[in-house]
Motif scaffolding. Structure first.
Motif, PDB file in Angstrom:
ATOM      1  N   ARG A 269      55.822 -94.191  10.953  1.00  0.00           N
ATOM      2  CA  ARG A 269      54.726 -93.234  11.139  1.00  0.00           C
ATOM      3  C   ARG A 269      53.845 -93.622  12.327  1.00  0.00           C
ATOM      4  N   PHE A 270      53.653 -94.925  12.519  1.00  0.00           N
ATOM      5  CA  PHE A 270      52.878 -95.369  13.675  1.00  0.00           C
ATOM      6  C   PHE A 270      53.585 -94.952  14.962  1.00  0.00           C
ATOM      7  N   VAL A 271      54.886 -95.184  15.027  1.00  0.00           N
ATOM      8  CA  VAL A 271      55.645 -94.769  16.203  1.00  0.00           C
ATOM      9  C   VAL A 271      55.529 -93.267  16.408  1.00  0.00           C
ATOM     10  N   HIS A 272      55.620 -92.519  15.319  1.00  0.00           N
ATOM     11  CA  HIS A 272      55.539 -91.062  15.391  1.00  0.00           C
ATOM     12  C   HIS A 272      54.196 -90.604  15.959  1.00  0.00           C
ATOM     13  N   SER A 273      53.152 -91.383  15.723  1.00  0.00           N
ATOM     14  CA  SER A 273      51.819 -91.033  16.235  1.00  0.00           C
ATOM     15  C   SER A 273      51.673 -91.326  17.724  1.00  0.00           C
ATOM     16  N   LYS A 274      52.577 -92.133  18.278  1.00  0.00           N
ATOM     17  CA  LYS A 274      52.456 -92.551  19.673  1.00  0.00           C
ATOM     18  C   LYS A 274      53.538 -91.979  20.579  1.00  0.00           C
ATOM     19  N   ASN A 275      54.658 -91.563  20.021  1.00  0.00           N
ATOM     20  CA  ASN A 275      55.801 -91.163  20.820  1.00  0.00           C
ATOM     21  C   ASN A 275      56.398 -89.888  20.243  1.00  0.00           C
ATOM     22  N   PRO A 276      56.498 -88.808  21.044  1.00  0.00           N
ATOM     23  CA  PRO A 276      56.939 -87.512  20.500  1.00  0.00           C
ATOM     24  C   PRO A 276      58.433 -87.308  20.401  1.00  0.00           C
ATOM     25  N   LEU A 277      59.252 -88.270  20.846  1.00  0.00           N
ATOM     26  CA  LEU A 277      60.698 -88.074  20.769  1.00  0.00           C
ATOM     27  C   LEU A 277      61.155 -87.925  19.318  1.00  0.00           C
ATOM     28  N   PRO A 278      62.227 -87.165  19.073  1.00  0.00           N
ATOM     29  CA  PRO A 278      62.679 -86.915  17.694  1.00  0.00           C
ATOM     30  C   PRO A 278      63.266 -88.128  16.975  1.00  0.00           C
ATOM     31  N   ASP A 279      63.579 -89.205  17.716  1.00  0.00           N
ATOM     32  CA  ASP A 279      64.285 -90.347  17.124  1.00  0.00           C
ATOM     33  C   ASP A 279      63.671 -90.826  15.821  1.00  0.00           C
ATOM     34  N   VAL A 280      62.346 -90.934  15.798  1.00  0.00           N
ATOM     35  CA  VAL A 280      61.681 -91.506  14.626  1.00  0.00           C
ATOM     36  C   VAL A 280      61.808 -90.584  13.420  1.00  0.00           C
ATOM     37  N   LEU A 281      61.936 -89.282  13.632  1.00  0.00           N
ATOM     38  CA  LEU A 281      62.126 -88.358  12.504  1.00  0.00           C
ATOM     39  C   LEU A 281      63.445 -88.644  11.798  1.00  0.00           C
ATOM     40  N   PHE A 282      64.449 -89.040  12.575  1.00  0.00           N
ATOM     41  CA  PHE A 282      65.735 -89.397  11.979  1.00  0.00           C
ATOM     42  C   PHE A 282      65.587 -90.634  11.093  1.00  0.00           C
ATOM     43  N   ARG A 283      64.845 -91.631  11.573  1.00  0.00           N
ATOM     44  CA  ARG A 283      64.615 -92.825  10.767  1.00  0.00           C
ATOM     45  C   ARG A 283      63.776 -92.501   9.524  1.00  0.00           C
ATOM     46  N   LEU A 284      62.819 -91.619   9.667  1.00  0.00           N
ATOM     47  CA  LEU A 284      62.010 -91.236   8.511  1.00  0.00           C
ATOM     48  C   LEU A 284      62.861 -90.515   7.473  1.00  0.00           C
ATOM     49  N   GLU A 285      63.823 -89.724   7.924  1.00  0.00           N
ATOM     50  CA  GLU A 285      64.749 -89.070   6.985  1.00  0.00           C
ATOM     51  C   GLU A 285      65.530 -90.113   6.197  1.00  0.00           C
ATOM     52  N   GLN A 286      65.999 -91.149   6.883  1.00  0.00           N
ATOM     53  CA  GLN A 286      66.751 -92.198   6.202  1.00  0.00           C
ATOM     54  C   GLN A 286      65.858 -92.982   5.251  1.00  0.00           C
ATOM     55  N   MET A 287      64.630 -93.231   5.670  1.00  0.00           N
ATOM     56  CA  MET A 287      63.676 -93.927   4.805  1.00  0.00           C
ATOM     57  C   MET A 287      63.427 -93.127   3.530  1.00  0.00           C
ATOM     58  N   ALA A 288      63.263 -91.814   3.666  1.00  0.00           N
ATOM     59  CA  ALA A 288      63.033 -90.975   2.488  1.00  0.00           C
ATOM     60  C   ALA A 288      64.242 -91.003   1.557  1.00  0.00           C
ATOM     61  N   GLY A 289      65.447 -91.077   2.138  1.00  0.00           N
ATOM     62  CA  GLY A 289      66.642 -91.175   1.309  1.00  0.00           C
ATOM     63  C   GLY A 289      66.664 -92.460   0.504  1.00  0.00           C
ATOM     64  N   VAL A 290      66.266 -93.567   1.128  1.00  0.00           N
ATOM     65  CA  VAL A 290      66.198 -94.843   0.416  1.00  0.00           C
ATOM     66  C   VAL A 290      65.195 -94.774  -0.728  1.00  0.00           C
ATOM     67  N   ARG A 291      64.096 -94.086  -0.513  1.00  0.00           N
ATOM     68  CA  ARG A 291      63.071 -93.965  -1.557  1.00  0.00           C
ATOM     69  C   ARG A 291      63.492 -93.010  -2.663  1.00  0.00           C
ATOM     70  N   GLY A 292      64.586 -92.305  -2.464  1.00  0.00           N
ATOM     71  CA  GLY A 292      65.044 -91.367  -3.473  1.00  0.00           C
ATOM     72  C   GLY A 292      64.250 -90.082  -3.512  1.00  0.00           C
ATOM     73  N   ASP A 293      63.509 -89.797  -2.452  1.00  0.00           N
ATOM     74  CA  ASP A 293      62.688 -88.587  -2.378  1.00  0.00           C
ATOM     75  C   ASP A 293      63.478 -87.515  -1.635  1.00  0.00           C
ATOM     76  N   SER A 294      64.283 -86.753  -2.364  1.00  0.00           N
ATOM     77  CA  SER A 294      65.174 -85.787  -1.732  1.00  0.00           C
ATOM     78  C   SER A 294      64.413 -84.673  -1.021  1.00  0.00           C
ATOM     79  N   GLY A 295      63.249 -84.298  -1.561  1.00  0.00           N
ATOM     80  CA  GLY A 295      62.457 -83.258  -0.919  1.00  0.00           C
ATOM     81  C   GLY A 295      61.934 -83.703   0.433  1.00  0.00           C
ATOM     82  N   LEU A 296      61.415 -84.935   0.485  1.00  0.00           N
ATOM     83  CA  LEU A 296      60.906 -85.469   1.741  1.00  0.00           C
ATOM     84  C   LEU A 296      62.047 -85.698   2.726  1.00  0.00           C
ATOM     85  N   GLN A 297      63.169 -86.148   2.214  1.00  0.00           N
ATOM     86  CA  GLN A 297      64.333 -86.372   3.068  1.00  0.00           C
ATOM     87  C   GLN A 297      64.772 -85.068   3.718  1.00  0.00           C
ATOM     88  N   LEU A 298      64.838 -84.002   2.952  1.00  0.00           N
ATOM     89  CA  LEU A 298      65.240 -82.710   3.489  1.00  0.00           C
ATOM     90  C   LEU A 298      64.223 -82.218   4.515  1.00  0.00           C
TER      91      LEU A 298
END
Length: 430
Positions: A269-298
């Motif tokens: 989230r810190f990276v997302h606040s400083k850099n607009p490239l989509p890369d971090v959204l992909f990592r956040l999707e994977q993080m949400a999958g690890v947390r088992g939050d399917s809604g956030l992952q989607l």
């Protein structure tokens, strides 16, 4: 078609491993890095130079030096800030410069070729480089750029020849490129040593040193050495605090090694606040999958797809879009279309593997297996492609072959999506 594991399995996997290894990315470390974050001096210097060269440009009397230096500063601004508009503006400046000099300035074509590589326009980069070489380049420029284009296009024999032509014990560019070839050849220890050598040869150029250290971090993760990866990433950040690739590397270690999704979320989230490239959204999707939050992952998967498919990015994110379209977004037809387009841009064993996987996900299994035999079998692949080929073999009932692909993928588990890593682990334990 690839299915994500039930959400409950990932928390079980995390909990079973939580206390087995020492935490590498602690709250104290993360809080300190975030609290003391400031833009690196190179960003201020680049902005000063950018404004200087911009002020010297006279639209009524186009020149070469001012425009080319301004474009170079815009390119660096993109690398430091992630603002894609800076890269596109550099494109426009260089294209105008090329026109103004009637397409006879070799360095303009060379700069445009480098821009093409940055934006994954590899066929275009090849064409521009050929023009630059015809106009006349210095030997080092010609061989180094030829390596870059040949490597991206999968012309590995040519890439090796070009690299041998610039062999030098004291050259950053040589060792940086040699690391890429050694990695491709499966010589991981040599690839790491090459990249560390490049970092040592960067001298006082903190930006180049940071780029090499960040790449070394990736290689250490590939070698299943998160301790050294962490140190390389931290060194990279010390050289360039805006090295957000290294920031995300730390977040990935927190997620995969420390099993601390909360810490990974904080860093991403810190990276997302400083850099607009989509890369971090992909990592956040994977993080949400690890947390088992399917809604956030989607939600993150959709956010990434929306950003990454913007025309301004071209095909820069095709691999990750294919991964999501054949996974959580459940749109394999879109994946097949992207894989087909990617093959037109560069036909390598990796991109053929993407097409194989997309065909398999679309239930075109015979076509997928035939393409695998023609273009992928026996070729060097990364962990994700190895996993996909394992799934293909599994679907074809070739369980021994599937197991071999899964075993190879497991040797680089840090390169896998967490859900895919769990799938591989289960298969190897059966």
């Amino acid at each position: 078609m690839k299915k994500l594991l039930p959400a409950l399995l990932l928390p079980i996997w995390l909990g079973s491993c939580r206390h087995e290894e020492k935490t590498l990315v602690s709250a104290i470390l993360t809080d300190s890095l975030i609290t003391h974050f400031t833009l690196p001096p190179v960003a201020a210097r680049n902005e000063t130079e950018l404004q200087f060269w911009k002020s010297r440009i006279n639209p009524a009397n186009p020149g070469y030096l001012n425009e080319s230096r301004y474009a170079a500063c815009l390119n660096m601004a993109f690398r430091l800030s992630g603002e894609i508009d800076s890269l596109k503006k550099a494109d426009s400046i260089l294209l105008a410069l090329d026109r103004n000099f009637n397409h006879r300035e070799a360095s303009a074509c060379l700069a445009l070729a480098a821009q093409g590589i940055s934006q994954h326009r590899f066929r275009e980069a090849d064409s521009l480089l050929r023009k630059a070489k015809a106009l006349g380049l210095r030997p080092y420029e010609s061989h180094a750029a030829s390596f870059d284009v040949a490597f991206e296009l999968g012309n590995y024999f040519q890439a090796k020849a070009e690299l041998n032509a610039i062999r030098s014990p004291g050259d950053y560019g040589y060792y940086f490129r040699r690391s890429r070839l050694d990695h491709l050849d499966g010589e991981l220890d040599s690839a790491i040593a090459d990249m560390e050598r490049a970092a040592g040869l960067a001298g006082t150029n903190g930006y180049l040193k940071g780029v090499a250290l960040s790449n070394a971090g990736d290689l250490y993760l590939h070698a299943e050495d998160p301790v050294r990866a962490k140190e390389a990433y931290l060194q990279g950040i010390r050289q360039n605090s805006a090295d957000f690739h290294s920031w995300m590397g730390l977040g990935w270690i927190a997620l995969i090694h420390d099993k601390d999704a909360r810490m990974a979320d904080t860093i991403f989230r810190f990276v997302h606040s400083k850099n607009p490239l989509p890369d971090v959204l992909f990592r956040l999707e994977q993080m949400a999958g690890v947390r088992g939050d399917s809604g956030l992952q989607l939600r993150y998967a959709r956010d990434f797809a929306r950003e990454a498919t913007r025309p301004v990015y071209g095909g820069m994110y095709n691999k990750y879009l294919i991964q999501l379209y054949t996974g959580v977004l459940h749109d394999p037809a879109a994946a097949e279309a992207l894989a087909t387009a990617e093959l037109q841009n560069r036909a390598t064993p990796q991109t053929y593997a993407w097409q194989v996987w997309a065909l398999f996900a679309c239930n075109k299994r015979e076509d997928a297996y035939a393409l695998f035999q023609r273009q992928v079998s026996g070729k060097p692949l990364e962990a994700l492609e190895l996993f996909w080929m394992g799934r293909l073999m599994e679907g074809a009932g070739k369980n021994y072959n599937a197991r071999e692909f899964f075993r190879a993928a497991a040797r680089s588990r840090y390169d896998l999506d967490p859900a895919d890593a769990v799938y591989v682990q289960k298969k190897l334990e059966e």
